[in-house]
Design an enzyme around this catalytic site. Structure first.
Site, PDB file in Angstrom:
ATOM      1  N   GLU A 150      -9.350   4.332 -12.497  1.00  0.00           N
ATOM      2  CA  GLU A 150     -10.116   3.098 -12.280  1.00  0.00           C
ATOM      3  C   GLU A 150     -11.541   3.185 -12.836  1.00  0.00           C
ATOM      4  OE1 GLU A 150      -7.946   1.241  -8.318  1.00  0.00           O
ATOM      5  OE2 GLU A 150      -9.823   2.344  -8.050  1.00  0.00           O
ATOM      6  N   GLU A 307      -0.562   0.983  -8.815  1.00  0.00           N
ATOM      7  CA  GLU A 307      -0.888   1.022  -7.395  1.00  0.00           C
ATOM      8  C   GLU A 307      -0.710  -0.351  -6.764  1.00  0.00           C
ATOM      9  OE1 GLU A 307      -4.704   2.567  -6.299  1.00  0.00           O
ATOM     10  OE2 GLU A 307      -4.651   4.181  -7.787  1.00  0.00           O
TER      11      GLU A 307
END
Length: 674
Positions: A150, A307
């Protein structure tokens, strides 16, 4: 296919067995097998454990984890662990930590606190990635490389300032060209030497994060920071490629995350992956749009859902549980829009720190007798049953919506005309209207080839980059339909106004001139009054935020404003251009008008809804090898009736033949093969 070792929709997620005694992993694997979980993402935040000091690397614990997972046919997404540097590194090499927006030097703590321009971070992150690649390149359980985690966050340190100046020299060549592009004659900002330039933050040009005195400077700093983080990714990518040439490489993106230009990043990703965390009240059409955007980053290539939470999140203001059936429904929504994986954060809940209340397949109770585990296991069984049927199938939309991060930055950095103007919200309004009509849409970049589409929509196309206007003209001239909106065609790629009248380089194809732009106060509206009914488009609609005061220069006026001093001026126009037409929507209309407008245009273009379905029932389609797979997803809390084809078709999930009027259960899913 991401990796033919696992020729099905991957099912699994992030797993951190290093946080637990060894015996816990044995029972975890037993439960993961019960749920048909077949892939685990490991080593995401383990840099400190791998490298306890500058000269020591310890991989034995990771060897054991990978070998143990593979022993039970659980494959591995192997991360490089560079999303959080070790404490010793920050202590010994202060350049590794960032300087924040307010000019404060960060200490060790949190994550994503590494300066992208830090020589220390760049050296040791690339070295770690290379050591991991060299050690595990031939591991039989490895199916994909996962760089860092991320990426995000900006830095304003002296190293970044120096690298920013180098980046600017490459972009502009001379200080004179930079002064021209930045319009530095304003407020006496002329630069005479490169080292006079400083990053735009709270100490210089900006305040409140998106307010700036010089849009061109701030816009370039966003480009630079996105590129700097991309350079860090590429250092690790190249380090892996020295040792591993046949395993795909990814990093997990975050949907409409504002700080990075994902279209530029995707050019350097073998497969796109992203983390999907909607709130319980996020419109399902927004999640659908974001999936479509992730699919569009690589021109329709299937992506990885890296995710999602099986139950609840830990970081939102109100972390509601996913109601029964919602996890399954939202998982299939990802697959419907192009995901070839369904993965969670996390497989087992941690017991400490800020993510201990983030949901997991295995809850704190530590056994399989929970609602969440049962739902995860049921989904795992279904994905196993589907096998490779859906793998590498593609969506076949005939409508597309243009999304551009640099345009977004420019819109939201703009000093006026309204703080209520949010680029992503305006894009979503158009996606939502097509969503409600059950017409699928791709999300595309300004560089994408438009020829495969019949309809292209570019909401709030404020910035017109070189070549884009010509591309639009060619698309329309060949018979395409183009729609754009208020506050479009205003500036070039440097955020300098295109003189000669709005909408600048789009003026020719649109056949209009926008003389002024009125900003409406919160709660204030005007009306769009249709004077030339067309299809379903008739009557009076509400509009808000901005109103462009336009004149026709050959375009047909379809609707006019209903009030204020510009009552009777055009509010909606269409211009014939070659074989096609170009529409201009001069304000931000209500939902009813957008649905009527897009329904009319789609019917005229022969773009039909995939199925007749009520509101709350999403329909989309993937195609592969001459077969189509129509997904019907009921987001409603009650059963909903859809009109299927008369000829019976197989539902891949139930195995039943379905046809005609069919009742889809609340939160239910059909995948109809044809």
């Amino acid at each position: 296919m991401i990796n033919n070792k696992l020729s099905k929709i991957w099912y699994g997620g992030d797993y951190n067995p290093e946080q637990w005694p060894d015996e816990v992993m044995e029972d975890d694997i037993r439960m993961l097998k019960l749920a048909d979980i077949d892939v685990a993402t490991v080593n995401v935040f383990s840099w400190a454990r791998i490298q306890p000091n500058e000269d020591t690397y310890n991989f034995e614990w990771l060897d054991r984890i990978m070998d143990r997972l593979y022993k039970d046919n659980i494959y591995i997404t192997l991360a490089t662990s560079t999303g959080a540097h070790p404490a010793w590194m920050a202590k010994k090499y202060p350049d590794v930590t960032r300087v924040d927006y307010d000019g404060r030097k960060r200490k060790f703590g949190g994550r994503h606190n590494s300066c992208p321009s830090s020589p220390t971070y760049r050296k040791y992150s690339a070295l770690l990635a290379e050591k991991i690649a060299d050690r595990y390149k031939d591991h039989p359980g490895l199916v994909v490389w996962h760089i860092s985690n991320e990426y995000g966050g900006y830095c304003y340190c002296d190293n970044c300032a120096e690298q920013f100046r180098i980046w600017l020299q490459k972009r502009y060549g001379s200080i004179e060209q930079l002064n021209s592009a930045w319009y530095t004659g304003f407020w006496g900002h002329t630069f005479y030497d490169w080292d006079e330039i400083v990053p735009p933050n709270a100490l210089s040009e900006e305040w409140s994060g998106s307010r700036t005195n010089f849009q061109s400077i701030s816009l370039d700093y966003r480009r630079f920071q996105s590129d700097s983080l991309l350079d860090c990714y590429l250092l690790e990518y190249d380090a892996i490629r020295k040792h591993s040439s046949n395993i795909q490489i990814t990093t997990n993106l975050m949907g409409t995350y504002p700080e990075l230009d994902y279209f530029k990043w995707a050019k350097h990703m073998d497969v796109v992956s992203w983390d999907n965390y909607p709130s319980i009240d996020t419109p399902v059409s927004f999640t659908a749009m974001t999936h479509s955007l992730m699919r569009g980053l690589k021109s329709g290539q299937p992506f990885m859902l890296m995710e999602q939470t099986p139950s609840q999140q830990n970081w939102q203001a109100y972390n509601s549980l996913k109601r029964p059936g919602v996890m399954r429904l939202w998982s299939y929504q990802a697959v419907a829009h192009g995901a070839d994986t369904v993965m969670f954060f996390q497989l087992r809940r941690s017991i400490g720190a800020c993510e201990k209340y983030h949901g997991a397949v295995i809850e704190h109770v530590g056994h399989e007798h929970t609602r969440v585990f049962r739902e995860c296991a049921e989904l795992g069984h279904e994905l196993k049953q589907l096998g490779d049927t859906l793998l590498d199938s593609r969506n076949d939309a005939k409508a597309a919506i243009v999304f551009d991060w640099e345009n977004r930055w420019a819109v939201e950095l703009s000093s006026g005309p309204s703080v209520a103007l949010k680029y992503v919200d305006e894009v979503h309004k158009y996606y939502d209207a097509l969503f409600e009509l059950n017409i699928q849409a791709d999300m595309i970049s300004v560089e994408e080839n438009m020829d495969k589409y019949d309809l292209v929509i570019a909401p709030v196309m404020y910035m017109i980059k070189p070549g884009f206007a010509e591309k639009v003209e060619q698309f329309v001239a060949r018979g395409g339909t183009f729609i754009t909106t208020f506050f479009s065609g205003i500036v070039n790629e440097n955020d300098l106004v295109t003189i000669g009248g709005y909408p600048g380089k789009l003026r020719n194809v649109l056949g209009i001139w926008a003389e002024e732009i009125d900003s409406l106060l919160p709660g204030q509206t005007n009306q769009i009054v249709v004077t030339n009914a067309r299809g379903e488009l008739s009557g009076t609609y509400s509009c808000s935020i901005l109103c462009d005061l336009i004149h026709s220069e050959g375009a047909e006026v379809i609707a006019e404003y209903g009030s204020d001093f510009y009552q009777g001026m055009p509010a909606l126009t269409v211009n014939k251009f070659g074989e096609g037409e170009a529409w201009y929507v001069a304000s931000s209309p209500d939902k009813a008008m957008l649905q009527s407008l897009l329904s009319t245009i789609c019917k005229e273009k022969g773009i039909e809804p995939l199925l007749a379905a009520p509101s709350g029932v999403e329909v989309t389609r993937r195609v592969k090898d001459g077969k189509s797979f129509t997904f019907v997803l009921n987001h409603n809390s009650e059963a909903s009736v859809v009109q299927l084809q008369d000829e019976p078709r197989k539902d891949l999930l139930s195995g039943e033949l379905v046809s005609g009027e069919y009742s889809v259960a609340a939160k239910g899913v059909l995948i109809i093969e044809q």
